[in-house]
Write a protein that holds these residues in place. Structure first.
Motif, PDB file in Angstrom:
ATOM      1  N   THR A   1       0.976  -1.405  -0.033  1.00 24.08           N
ATOM      2  CA  THR A   1       0.066  -0.187   0.144  1.00 24.08           C
ATOM      3  C   THR A   1       0.866   1.138   0.072  1.00 24.08           C
ATOM      4  O   THR A   1       1.682   1.464   1.063  1.00 24.08           O
ATOM      5  N   ALA A   2       0.667   1.974  -0.986  1.00 25.21           N
ATOM      6  CA  ALA A   2       1.671   3.059  -1.145  1.00 25.21           C
ATOM      7  C   ALA A   2       0.925   4.364  -1.073  1.00 25.21           C
ATOM      8  O   ALA A   2      -0.320   4.427  -1.581  1.00 25.21           O
ATOM      9  N   VAL A   3       1.234   5.585  -0.529  1.00 20.92           N
ATOM     10  CA  VAL A   3       0.469   6.762  -0.651  1.00 20.92           C
ATOM     11  C   VAL A   3       1.412   7.955  -0.912  1.00 20.92           C
ATOM     12  O   VAL A   3       2.711   7.845  -0.931  1.00 20.92           O
ATOM     13  N   LYS A   4       0.765   8.916  -1.476  1.00 24.58           N
ATOM     14  CA  LYS A   4       1.628  10.000  -1.832  1.00 24.58           C
ATOM     15  C   LYS A   4       1.802  10.854  -0.539  1.00 24.58           C
ATOM     16  O   LYS A   4       0.891  11.110   0.274  1.00 24.58           O
ATOM     17  N   ALA A   5       3.072  11.271  -0.482  1.00 29.59           N
ATOM     18  CA  ALA A   5       3.345  12.161   0.879  1.00 29.59           C
ATOM     19  C   ALA A   5       3.751  13.445   0.722  1.00 29.59           C
ATOM     20  O   ALA A   5       4.004  13.782  -0.637  1.00 29.59           O
ATOM     21  N   GLN A   6       3.398  14.261   1.633  1.00 36.79           N
ATOM     22  CA  GLN A   6       3.529  15.688   1.673  1.00 36.79           C
ATOM     23  C   GLN A   6       4.951  16.174   1.684  1.00 36.79           C
ATOM     24  O   GLN A   6       5.425  17.204   1.290  1.00 36.79           O
ATOM     25  N   SER A   7       5.876  15.338   2.158  1.00 34.77           N
ATOM     26  CA  SER A   7       7.147  15.587   2.304  1.00 34.77           C
ATOM     27  C   SER A   7       8.179  14.225   1.929  1.00 34.77           C
ATOM     28  O   SER A   7       7.624  13.246   1.891  1.00 34.77           O
ATOM     29  N   ALA A   8       9.455  14.549   1.676  1.00 39.39           N
ATOM     30  CA  ALA A   8      10.260  13.670   1.209  1.00 39.39           C
ATOM     31  C   ALA A   8      10.650  12.821   2.418  1.00 39.39           C
ATOM     32  O   ALA A   8      11.453  11.719   2.614  1.00 39.39           O
ATOM     33  N   ASP A   9      10.425  13.298   3.681  1.00 43.81           N
ATOM     34  CA  ASP A   9      10.813  12.508   5.104  1.00 43.81           C
ATOM     35  C   ASP A   9      10.288  11.132   4.922  1.00 43.81           C
ATOM     36  O   ASP A   9       8.955  11.120   4.903  1.00 43.81           O
ATOM     37  N   ASN A  10      10.992  10.010   5.240  1.00 44.68           N
ATOM     38  CA  ASN A  10      10.470   8.798   5.207  1.00 44.68           C
ATOM     39  C   ASN A  10       9.809   8.181   3.998  1.00 44.68           C
ATOM     40  O   ASN A  10       9.245   7.102   3.964  1.00 44.68           O
ATOM     41  N   ALA A  11      10.000   9.058   2.937  1.00 41.32           N
ATOM     42  CA  ALA A  11       9.510   8.361   1.639  1.00 41.32           C
ATOM     43  C   ALA A  11      10.422   7.255   1.120  1.00 41.32           C
ATOM     44  O   ALA A  11      11.649   7.537   1.001  1.00 41.32           O
ATOM     45  N   ALA A  12       9.847   6.187   0.716  1.00 40.69           N
ATOM     46  CA  ALA A  12      10.694   5.129   0.169  1.00 40.69           C
ATOM     47  C   ALA A  12      11.012   5.493  -1.407  1.00 40.69           C
ATOM     48  O   ALA A  12      11.872   4.917  -1.765  1.00 40.69           O
ATOM     49  N   ILE A  13       9.935   6.077  -2.033  1.00 40.27           N
ATOM     50  CA  ILE A  13      10.400   6.432  -3.468  1.00 40.27           C
ATOM     51  C   ILE A  13      10.151   7.948  -3.526  1.00 40.27           C
ATOM     52  O   ILE A  13       9.122   8.637  -3.026  1.00 40.27           O
ATOM     53  N   ARG A  14      11.279   8.518  -3.998  1.00 40.05           N
ATOM     54  CA  ARG A  14      11.181  10.148  -4.178  1.00 40.05           C
ATOM     55  C   ARG A  14      11.499  10.402  -5.899  1.00 40.05           C
ATOM     56  O   ARG A  14      11.959   9.769  -6.698  1.00 40.05           O
ATOM     57  N   VAL A  15      10.463  11.279  -6.322  1.00 40.80           N
ATOM     58  CA  VAL A  15      10.492  11.545  -7.656  1.00 40.80           C
ATOM     59  C   VAL A  15      10.885  13.119  -7.648  1.00 40.80           C
ATOM     60  O   VAL A  15      10.202  13.688  -6.916  1.00 40.80           O
ATOM     61  N   ALA A  16      11.938  13.271  -8.509  1.00 37.47           N
ATOM     62  CA  ALA A  16      12.147  14.871  -8.612  1.00 37.47           C
ATOM     63  C   ALA A  16      12.578  15.185 -10.100  1.00 37.47           C
ATOM     64  O   ALA A  16      13.247  14.279 -10.609  1.00 37.47           O
TER      65      ALA A  16
END
Length: 191
Positions: free
Chosen positions: A37-52
């Motif tokens: 279960t993946a959810v979109k996060a409001q910050s990069a903190d503790n994000a397993a996947i980061r898109v930039a």
């Protein structure tokens, strides 16, 4: 080794609606293939996947995917680069083929996700414009209820194709690296 739990966060700093939609597809893929279960996060903190989107990646439509023990980063030069990177991750890590919808062949479900640390770097495309022309799209109108009547005096184009089918077409196109599409014959932009 990257081995997330059953709940992960995905952070996207692009601000792009198109990238946001590709992330929705990745979220679906993670759930269907790995039960994550993946959810979109409001910050990069503790994000397993980061898109930039970053100037560190050079060239139009380019991306770099880095898989490390603490997470996955997808860095891209622009929106299309980010979208292509997201779909590449889905293909490489989860086995989701570009034409999965049309082949009715989603990868077999498995328990969790384990990925070796690695990097995928895109290469410039041979052709700047790579596109599809959806000829005979009237053949797509018979699968699902259409998205309303088409205002045209031509019997085989009585309805607009279902938006769900249209989304499947465009998702497959992007998964294949398409950057140009002619969506319909007899197109009336007011309809």
């Amino acid at each position: 080794m990257f081995s997330p739990g059953k709940n992960i966060n995905i952070y996207d700093d692009s601000g792009s609606i198109a990238v946001f939609k590709a992330i929705d597809d990745l979220i679906r893929d993670l759930d269907k293939v790995c039960g994550i279960t993946a959810v979109k996060a409001q910050s990069a903190d503790n994000a397993a996947i980061r898109v930039a989107i970053t100037s560190a990646v050079k060239g139009a439509e380019q991306y770099r995917i880095q898989i490390k023990s603490d997470g996955i980063s997808i860095e891209a030069s622009d929106e299309l680069g980010a979208i292509y990177g997201i779909y590449r991750l889905s293909r490489e890590a989860l086995g989701v083929e570009p034409m999965w919808f049309w082949k009715d062949s989603y990868p077999a479900a498995r328990d969790g996700l384990e990925l070796e640390e690695c990097e995928f770097v895109s290469v410039p495309a041979t052709f700047k414009y790579r596109g599809w022309f959806l000829n005979d799209e009237d053949l797509l109108t018979g699968w699902l209820e259409g998205s309303g009547p088409r205002h045209i005096d031509y019997p085989h184009y009585a309805q607009v194709i279902s938006l769900d089918i249209a989304e499947a077409v465009y998702e497959s196109a992007l998964r294949c690296g398409v950057n140009l599409i002619i969506p319909a014959s007899f197109l009336d932009i007011m309809n």
